[in-house]
Design a protein around this motif. Structure first.
Motif, mmCIF file in Angstrom:
data_model
loop_
_atom_site.group_PDB
_atom_site.id
_atom_site.type_symbol
_atom_site.label_atom_id
_atom_site.label_comp_id
_atom_site.label_asym_id
_atom_site.label_seq_id
_atom_site.Cartn_x
_atom_site.Cartn_y
_atom_site.Cartn_z
ATOM 1 N N THR A 1 53.757 47.207 38.412
ATOM 2 C CA THR A 1 54.365 46.962 39.723
ATOM 3 C C THR A 1 54.189 48.212 40.558
ATOM 4 O O THR A 1 54.619 49.293 40.161
ATOM 5 C CB THR A 1 55.888 46.697 39.578
ATOM 6 O OG1 THR A 1 56.114 45.810 38.505
ATOM 7 C CG2 THR A 1 56.467 46.146 40.865
ATOM 8 N N GLY A 2 53.563 48.080 41.720
ATOM 9 C CA GLY A 2 53.428 49.224 42.624
ATOM 10 C C GLY A 2 54.566 49.260 43.617
ATOM 11 O O GLY A 2 55.162 50.308 43.860
ATOM 12 N N THR B 1 43.006 43.487 47.049
ATOM 13 C CA THR B 1 42.040 44.521 47.444
ATOM 14 C C THR B 1 41.312 44.895 46.151
ATOM 15 O O THR B 1 41.463 44.190 45.148
ATOM 16 C CB THR B 1 42.723 45.749 48.072
ATOM 17 O OG1 THR B 1 43.547 46.376 47.080
ATOM 18 C CG2 THR B 1 43.552 45.380 49.283
ATOM 19 N N ARG C 1 44.377 54.360 35.236
ATOM 20 C CA ARG C 1 43.748 54.499 36.562
ATOM 21 C C ARG C 1 43.491 53.111 37.156
ATOM 22 O O ARG C 1 43.131 52.174 36.416
ATOM 23 C CB ARG C 1 42.395 55.237 36.448
ATOM 24 C CG ARG C 1 42.477 56.665 35.930
ATOM 25 C CD ARG C 1 43.132 57.592 36.938
ATOM 26 N NE ARG C 1 42.579 57.391 38.267
ATOM 27 C CZ ARG C 1 43.302 57.486 39.411
ATOM 28 N NH1 ARG C 1 44.580 57.772 39.366
ATOM 29 N NH2 ARG C 1 42.723 57.303 40.573
HETATM 30 C C1 LIG Z 1 50.254 52.305 40.774
HETATM 31 C C2 LIG Z 1 49.409 53.508 40.290
HETATM 32 C C3 LIG Z 1 48.566 53.086 39.081
HETATM 33 C C4 LIG Z 1 48.494 53.884 41.455
HETATM 34 O O1 LIG Z 1 47.737 54.998 41.050
HETATM 35 P P1 LIG Z 1 47.090 55.934 42.189
HETATM 36 O O2 LIG Z 1 46.238 56.950 41.501
HETATM 37 O O3 LIG Z 1 48.142 56.386 43.114
HETATM 38 O O4 LIG Z 1 46.172 54.886 42.925
HETATM 39 P P2 LIG Z 1 45.248 55.097 44.203
HETATM 40 O O5 LIG Z 1 45.791 56.133 45.127
HETATM 41 O O6 LIG Z 1 43.824 55.263 43.728
HETATM 42 O O7 LIG Z 1 45.391 53.679 44.914
HETATM 43 C C5 LIG Z 1 44.736 52.521 44.419
HETATM 44 C C6 LIG Z 1 45.242 51.344 45.221
HETATM 45 O O8 LIG Z 1 46.597 51.072 44.841
HETATM 46 C C7 LIG Z 1 47.441 51.121 45.985
HETATM 47 N N1 LIG Z 1 48.694 51.704 45.534
HETATM 48 C C8 LIG Z 1 48.843 52.867 44.889
HETATM 49 N N2 LIG Z 1 50.133 53.063 44.615
HETATM 50 C C9 LIG Z 1 50.801 51.998 45.098
HETATM 51 C C10 LIG Z 1 52.168 51.627 45.123
HETATM 52 N N3 LIG Z 1 53.108 52.372 44.560
HETATM 53 N N4 LIG Z 1 52.489 50.456 45.718
HETATM 54 C C11 LIG Z 1 51.570 49.675 46.256
HETATM 55 N N5 LIG Z 1 50.234 49.964 46.263
HETATM 56 C C12 LIG Z 1 49.882 51.116 45.688
HETATM 57 C C13 LIG Z 1 46.713 52.000 46.977
HETATM 58 O O9 LIG Z 1 47.122 51.704 48.299
HETATM 59 C C14 LIG Z 1 45.285 51.579 46.730
HETATM 60 O O10 LIG Z 1 45.087 50.300 47.344
HETATM 61 P P3 LIG Z 1 43.677 49.857 47.981
HETATM 62 O O11 LIG Z 1 42.768 49.587 46.815
HETATM 63 O O12 LIG Z 1 44.017 48.644 48.757
HETATM 64 O O13 LIG Z 1 43.201 51.012 48.824
HETATM 65 C C15 LIG Z 1 50.314 54.739 39.913
HETATM 66 O O14 LIG Z 1 50.937 55.220 41.081
HETATM 67 C C16 LIG Z 1 51.381 54.366 38.908
HETATM 68 O O15 LIG Z 1 51.089 54.285 37.709
HETATM 69 N N6 LIG Z 1 52.621 54.149 39.376
HETATM 70 C C17 LIG Z 1 53.715 53.752 38.494
HETATM 71 C C18 LIG Z 1 53.725 52.241 38.295
HETATM 72 C C19 LIG Z 1 54.872 51.816 37.410
HETATM 73 O O16 LIG Z 1 55.129 52.415 36.392
HETATM 74 N N7 LIG Z 1 55.543 50.729 37.814
HETATM 75 C C20 LIG Z 1 56.672 50.215 37.091
HETATM 76 C C21 LIG Z 1 57.961 50.661 37.685
HETATM 77 S S1 LIG Z 1 58.305 52.326 37.360
#
Ligand SMILES: CC(C)(COP(=O)(O)OP(=O)(O)OC[C@H]1O[C@@H](n2cnc3c(N)ncnc32)[C@H](O)[C@@H]1OP(=O)(O)O)[C@@H](O)C(=O)NCCC(=O)NCCS
Length: 165
Positions: free
Chosen positions: A55-56, A83, A121
């Motif tokens: 979940t982002g 996307t 990633r």
């Molecule tokens: C989500 C996650 C994998 C993104 O990694 P990142 O290295 O920041 O990713 P990037 O910057 O390369 O972004 C990749 C894409 O994801 C989107 N994105 C990144 N973080 C996001 C978030 N928190 N919410 C929504 N979209 C997100 C970016 O906008 C981008 O979208 P695009 O392809 O349309 O341009 C990372 O932030 C993560 O692991 N977060 C924790 C997730 C988690 O544990 N969730 C459970 C609740 S804690």
């Protein structure tokens, strides 16, 4: 590029509200409903991409109706938009009164799921190919929300980067 139809991942989940789901005022605990929403969205995301997902984001949620013990909660999950590595999943939440069968919308949620590889990633996913008028409208509306969300994500990233916990 692989494409998939939204209908391939459309999901319905039904829950009966049990005593352990209630808050101290005998309403369905909001956090429990969020958990069910996230779980339903997770099913849609997984069916769509068949990869690990996280979940982002969850857009703001408005709880419109109290939900009580013995009511049914129907969660309808649908993918609106993709996307390269993200999916916008919509969850419509319907309350069905256990004793009357009366149904009303309780809330609607938009979640962003990100597909990840074994290193955590972001990784590529199949894109959705909207065909019907409804699918096209959902896609266009979601595209606008995604643009707003990207801006908010950048803002919050910058804000938190400059703060010391
Ligand atoms: C989500 C996650 C994998 C993104 O990694 P990142 O290295 O920041 O990713 P990037 O910057 O390369 O972004 C990749 C894409 O994801 C989107 N994105 C990144 N973080 C996001 C978030 N928190 N919410 C929504 N979209 C997100 C970016 O906008 C981008 O979208 P695009 O392809 O349309 O341009 C990372 O932030 C993560 O692991 N977060 C924790 C997730 C988690 O544990 N969730 C459970 C609740 S804690």
């Amino acid at each position: 590029m692989e494409t998939k139809k939204p209908s391939e991942s459309e999901t319905y989940v039904e829950r009966m509200v049990l005593p352990e789901d209630m808050d101290i005022y005998e309403y369905l605990y909001g956090g429990r409903l969020v958990e069910w929403i996230d779980n339903c969205a997770s099913i849609v995301a997984t069916k769509h991409c068949r990869k690990r997902t996280v979940t982002g984001s969850i857009d703001s949620l408005f709880f419109l109706l109290p939900i009580h013990l013995g009511d049914m909660v129907i969660l309808h999950g649908y993918i609106n938009y993709t996307t390269k590595s993200t999916m916008e999943i919509e969850i419509d939440v319907i309350k069905e009164e256990g004793l009357t069968g009366i149904r009303r919308y309780a809330t609607k949620a938009y979640l962003t799921y990100v597909a990840i590889d074994s290193d955590g990633r972001p990784t590529e996913i199949p894109q959705i190919a909207p065909e019907t008028e409804e699918e096209k409208k959902r896609f266009q509306d979601a595209e606008k929300r995604a643009e707003e969300r990207r801006k908010r994500l950048e803002t919050i990233k910058q804000q938190l980067a400059n703060m010391i916990p």
